[in-house]
Scaffold this motif. Structure first.
Motif, PDB file in Angstrom:
ATOM      1  N   VAL A   1     103.310  36.494  59.313  1.00 57.60           N
ATOM      2  CA  VAL A   1     101.844  36.551  59.277  1.00 57.60           C
ATOM      3  C   VAL A   1     101.446  37.104  57.914  1.00 57.60           C
ATOM      4  N   ASP A   2     100.811  36.274  57.106  1.00 55.72           N
ATOM      5  CA  ASP A   2     100.407  36.674  55.757  1.00 55.72           C
ATOM      6  C   ASP A   2      99.125  35.941  55.410  1.00 55.72           C
ATOM      7  N   ASP A   3      98.013  36.398  55.968  1.00 54.37           N
ATOM      8  CA  ASP A   3      96.726  35.732  55.772  1.00 54.37           C
ATOM      9  C   ASP A   3      96.073  36.215  54.485  1.00 54.37           C
ATOM     10  N   PRO A   4      95.428  35.319  53.727  1.00 52.79           N
ATOM     11  CA  PRO A   4      94.794  35.735  52.473  1.00 52.79           C
ATOM     12  C   PRO A   4      93.667  36.737  52.658  1.00 52.79           C
ATOM     13  N   ALA A   5      93.163  36.888  53.891  1.00 53.76           N
ATOM     14  CA  ALA A   5      92.077  37.846  54.123  1.00 53.76           C
ATOM     15  C   ALA A   5      92.555  39.294  54.047  1.00 53.76           C
ATOM     16  N   GLY A   6      93.876  39.525  54.129  1.00 47.45           N
ATOM     17  CA  GLY A   6      94.376  40.876  53.929  1.00 47.45           C
ATOM     18  C   GLY A   6      94.970  41.536  55.161  1.00 47.45           C
ATOM     19  N   LEU A   7      95.261  42.824  55.026  1.00 45.20           N
ATOM     20  CA  LEU A   7      96.038  43.562  56.019  1.00 45.20           C
ATOM     21  C   LEU A   7      95.372  43.643  57.381  1.00 45.20           C
ATOM     22  N   LEU A   8      94.102  43.983  57.423  1.00 44.58           N
ATOM     23  CA  LEU A   8      93.444  44.155  58.716  1.00 44.58           C
ATOM     24  C   LEU A   8      93.401  42.837  59.489  1.00 44.58           C
ATOM     25  N   THR A   9      93.159  41.740  58.773  1.00 46.76           N
ATOM     26  CA  THR A   9      93.207  40.425  59.413  1.00 46.76           C
ATOM     27  C   THR A   9      94.624  40.122  59.886  1.00 46.76           C
ATOM     28  N   ASN A  10      95.618  40.463  59.079  1.00 45.31           N
ATOM     29  CA  ASN A  10      97.008  40.261  59.477  1.00 45.31           C
ATOM     30  C   ASN A  10      97.335  40.994  60.773  1.00 45.31           C
ATOM     31  N   MET A  11      96.837  42.202  60.914  1.00 47.70           N
ATOM     32  CA  MET A  11      97.114  42.989  62.120  1.00 47.70           C
ATOM     33  C   MET A  11      96.476  42.348  63.346  1.00 47.70           C
ATOM     34  N   ASP A  12      95.281  41.813  63.170  1.00 52.16           N
ATOM     35  CA  ASP A  12      94.616  41.125  64.279  1.00 52.16           C
ATOM     36  C   ASP A  12      95.360  39.849  64.658  1.00 52.16           C
ATOM     37  N   ILE A  13      95.753  39.075  63.656  1.00 54.59           N
ATOM     38  CA  ILE A  13      96.501  37.842  63.920  1.00 54.59           C
ATOM     39  C   ILE A  13      97.834  38.164  64.590  1.00 54.59           C
ATOM     40  N   ALA A  14      98.516  39.207  64.106  1.00 53.63           N
ATOM     41  CA  ALA A  14      99.802  39.588  64.692  1.00 53.63           C
ATOM     42  C   ALA A  14      99.650  39.931  66.166  1.00 53.63           C
ATOM     43  N   ALA A  15      98.578  40.666  66.505  1.00 50.14           N
ATOM     44  CA  ALA A  15      98.343  41.033  67.905  1.00 50.14           C
ATOM     45  C   ALA A  15      98.162  39.786  68.766  1.00 50.14           C
ATOM     46  N   ARG A  16      97.400  38.809  68.274  1.00 53.49           N
ATOM     47  CA  ARG A  16      97.180  37.581  69.054  1.00 53.49           C
ATOM     48  C   ARG A  16      98.448  36.734  69.140  1.00 53.49           C
ATOM     49  N   ALA A  17      99.206  36.687  68.047  1.00 51.74           N
ATOM     50  CA  ALA A  17     100.448  35.913  68.065  1.00 51.74           C
ATOM     51  C   ALA A  17     101.460  36.519  69.032  1.00 51.74           C
ATOM     52  N   LEU A  18     101.549  37.830  69.066  1.00 53.32           N
ATOM     53  CA  LEU A  18     102.454  38.495  70.002  1.00 53.32           C
ATOM     54  C   LEU A  18     102.024  38.251  71.442  1.00 53.32           C
ATOM     55  N   HIS A  19     100.717  38.218  71.666  1.00 49.51           N
ATOM     56  CA  HIS A  19     100.204  37.980  73.014  1.00 49.51           C
ATOM     57  C   HIS A  19     100.501  36.555  73.479  1.00 49.51           C
ATOM     58  N   ARG A  20     100.496  35.607  72.548  1.00 50.54           N
ATOM     59  CA  ARG A  20     100.663  34.189  72.894  1.00 50.54           C
ATOM     60  C   ARG A  20     102.132  33.765  73.012  1.00 50.54           C
ATOM     61  N   THR A  21     103.056  34.632  72.625  1.00 49.40           N
ATOM     62  CA  THR A  21     104.473  34.285  72.656  1.00 49.40           C
ATOM     63  C   THR A  21     105.236  35.299  73.492  1.00 49.40           C
ATOM     64  N   SER A  22     106.473  34.952  73.838  1.00 47.30           N
ATOM     65  CA  SER A  22     107.258  35.849  74.681  1.00 47.30           C
ATOM     66  C   SER A  22     108.539  36.349  74.022  1.00 47.30           C
ATOM     67  N   SER A  23     109.064  35.610  73.038  1.00 51.26           N
ATOM     68  CA  SER A  23     110.308  36.034  72.403  1.00 51.26           C
ATOM     69  C   SER A  23     110.230  36.038  70.883  1.00 51.26           C
ATOM     70  N   LEU A  24     109.227  35.410  70.319  1.00 54.55           N
ATOM     71  CA  LEU A  24     109.117  35.271  68.871  1.00 54.55           C
ATOM     72  C   LEU A  24     108.813  36.623  68.222  1.00 54.55           C
ATOM     73  N   GLU A  25     109.591  36.968  67.204  1.00 51.87           N
ATOM     74  CA  GLU A  25     109.305  38.181  66.436  1.00 51.87           C
ATOM     75  C   GLU A  25     108.222  37.870  65.414  1.00 51.87           C
ATOM     76  N   VAL A  26     107.233  38.737  65.330  1.00 52.09           N
ATOM     77  CA  VAL A  26     106.142  38.549  64.376  1.00 52.09           C
ATOM     78  C   VAL A  26     106.380  39.465  63.179  1.00 52.09           C
ATOM     79  N   VAL A  27     106.492  38.855  62.003  1.00 52.90           N
ATOM     80  CA  VAL A  27     106.733  39.578  60.757  1.00 52.90           C
ATOM     81  C   VAL A  27     105.389  39.809  60.085  1.00 52.90           C
ATOM     82  N   LEU A  28     104.894  41.019  60.154  1.00 57.93           N
ATOM     83  CA  LEU A  28     103.568  41.365  59.663  1.00 57.93           C
ATOM     84  C   LEU A  28     103.632  41.768  58.190  1.00 57.93           C
TER      85      LEU A  28
END
Length: 314
Positions: free
Chosen positions: A45-72
């Motif tokens: 997860v490396d969004d051009p909007a920056g760290l806070l957006t990355n943290m939000d995206i990471a939270a949603r990606a973790l919620h939508r998956t069951s085994s995938l590791e999210v690299v923030l």
């Protein structure tokens, strides 16, 4: 040799080619399921909007998956280490330990520039202190005070730790002596930069030597970014950019695996069809090839030199 594959999203929204991968999360959720099912273990997860957006995206990606590791993707200096430690520990706990950090350096802001000279060494010194604090906050059993060159902490404590009390897995990279020293102290995964086999081998050795200064030489794993290009774009090919049919792509990665690289970070496979092809063909073929070659090796240590010799001869 266990090999892992990490998906590194690009900009592929059909309505806007400059839009990031996570632009439309409804569409992205479908891709995440495909990425998880097809054989990838991680996603960056490396969004051009920056760290806070990355943290939000990471939270949603973790919620939508069951085994995938999210690299923030994360930077020091955007938020205070005490706040970051709490938020990251909560995300990691909620996901069952599927969050890791990809630490990047970035210039200090104007306020920092007023009080100390800005430079490459200073930036990495701040990253070093930041990571020291994060790890201490993730592992301490009582509040502590800290007064350093960049951060001041009073009563620092994270009451709700993540599932790994020692903290999240840290990923770092770099080629300078200072970057390598900080990575040698903190990194669990060292992200290499593209180059020839010899250049990559030399960088791996430098990283191991830096880690050895902290008694961590055997704890460092290596990840290599690999950009997959279609044969139509082969004329634009750069270092470690692979083109050709799936079997050829898989075989092209064998010499890098022989160096001791245990993770390939695949760039350029963002459309559903490309994701499916990469998982069904490239990933499966590479793993099968490694299994067969290791089974054929009569003695330990013969695999790597043989594959590298074959690659140079080809």
């Amino acid at each position: 040799m266990p090999i892992e594959f990490t998906h590194v999203p690009g900009k592929t929204h059909p309505a806007d080619p400059t839009a990031p991968f996570f632009y439309d999360f409804v569409e992205t959720a479908t891709k995440l399921s495909l990425i998880e099912d097809i054989g990838f273990q991680k996603i960056v997860v490396d969004d051009p909007a920056g760290l806070l957006t990355n943290m939000d995206i990471a939270a949603r990606a973790l919620h939508r998956t069951s085994s995938l590791e999210v690299v923030l993707t994360h930077w020091a200096g955007v938020i205070e280490p005490t706040v970051a430690a709490r938020q990251l520990a909560a995300l990691d706990a909620k996901s069952g330990g599927r969050l890791s950090l990809r630490m990047l350096s970035e210039p200090l802001n104007d306020d920092d520039a007023e009080t100390r000279p800005v430079g490459h060494t200073v930036v990495w010194q701040r990253v070093d202190e930041y990571l020291v604090l994060l790890k201490r906050l993730w592992s301490n059993d009582r509040p502590f005070d800290h007064e350093g060159a960049f951060y001041s902490v009073s009563g620092g404590y994270v009451p709700r730790k993540g599932p790994r009390s020692a903290g999240l897995s840290i990923r770092m990279g770099g080629r300078s002596g200072m970057a390598l020293r900080v990575a040698g102290r903190h990194a669990d995964v060292f992200q290499l930069t593209p180059g020839s086999l010899d250049e990559i081998r030399q960088l791996m050795e430098r990283a191991r030597n830096a880690a050895a200064e902290h008694g961590r030489a055997g704890k460092l794993r290596f990840a290599l970014p690999v950009r997959i290009r279609s044969e139509d774009n082969a004329s634009c090919q750069k270092a470690v950019e692979i083109t050709g049919p799936p079997a050829q792509v898989a075989l092209s990665l064998l010499p890098y695996a022989a160096l001791g690289i245990e993770e390939f970070m695949m760039v350029g496979v963002d459309r559903p069809g490309d994701i499916s092809a990469a998982g069904r063909e490239v990933i499966a073929l590479l793993r099968n090839s490694l299994t067969r070659r290791e089974a054929d090796v009569p003695q330990p240590g013969a695999f790597a030199p043989r594959v590298i010799r074959e690659a140079r001869a080809g």
